[in-house]
Design an enzyme around this catalytic site. Structure first.
Site, PDB file in Angstrom:
ATOM      1  N   ARG A  58      39.626  38.944  55.243  1.00  0.00           N
ATOM      2  CA  ARG A  58      40.780  38.252  55.108  1.00  0.00           C
ATOM      3  C   ARG A  58      41.474  38.021  53.752  1.00  0.00           C
ATOM      4  NH1 ARG A  58      37.052  36.844  58.649  1.00  0.00           N
ATOM      5  NH2 ARG A  58      35.684  35.478  57.326  1.00  0.00           N
ATOM      6  N   GLU A  95      21.488  35.515  53.076  1.00  0.00           N
ATOM      7  CA  GLU A  95      20.406  34.970  53.601  1.00  0.00           C
ATOM      8  C   GLU A  95      19.055  35.576  53.579  1.00  0.00           C
ATOM      9  OE1 GLU A  95      19.736  31.245  56.767  1.00  0.00           O
ATOM     10  OE2 GLU A  95      21.618  32.364  56.655  1.00  0.00           O
TER      11      GLU A  95
END
Length: 175
Positions: A58, A95
């Site tokens: 984006r 993560e």
């Protein structure tokens, strides 16, 4: 109507507990998209910028439109294996594990003044890796620019602790 009201929140995406901030609703709104790009272009109109660098995916949309408006070049910073010529790469932590972003070796010349753009700053890992790529190419980061800041996740503070100036058009705090 401010741009924040044009950004959709998708609960529990991509996993339970996450409130995903989706700019596709902002992008499809011609007034909202125009306001977004015009506000950013106004902010940087009197700033010396040679290149806008946008982070996949984006960041390409916002960054390319902004580069066009400012009359400067655009450089994509992509996920590993997507660019066809020789690249610089930078790993960053996720993560669970690591990922890698890349930029063409010849995308930035020494001393180029770079505006780094993405749609959102969360933990700041991808933006930090992009900053490292730009510095390795001897570019000067003018500012790190985002449509959305999620301050609770600490990305803005992370970049600022490294000496980067950070700007976001709006933020979503605590929800």
């Amino acid at each position: 109507m401010p741009i924040k009201s044009r950004i959709r929140t998708v609960p529990h995406y991509p996993k339970p507990g996450i409130m995903f901030r989706d700019i596709t609703t902002l992008l499809k709104d011609p007034t909202g998209f125009r306001i977004t790009i015009n506000e950013l272009a106004s902010r940087y109109a009197n700033t010396k910028i040679d290149i806008v660098a946008g982070i996949e995916a984006r960041g390409f949309i916002i960054g390319a439109a902004l580069a066009y408006q400012l009359g400067v070049g655009f450089v994509p910073i992509r996920k590993q294996g997507k660019l066809p010529a020789a690249t610089l790469n930078q790993d960053y932590s996720l993560e669970y594990g690591t990922d890698r972003i890349e930029m063409h070796i010849d995308a930035i010349s020494a001393g180029d003044r770079i505006l780094l753009v993405d749609d959102l700053i969360a933990t700041g890992g991808t933006a930090e890796a992009a900053c490292r790529l730009i510095k390795r190419a001897h570019g000067q980061i003018v500012e790190c620019c985002f449509v959305i800041d999620l301050p609770d996740l600490g990305g803005r503070a992370r970049l600022e602790q490294q000496g980067h100036t950070v700007f976001a058009l709006c933020e979503f705090v605590g929800d």
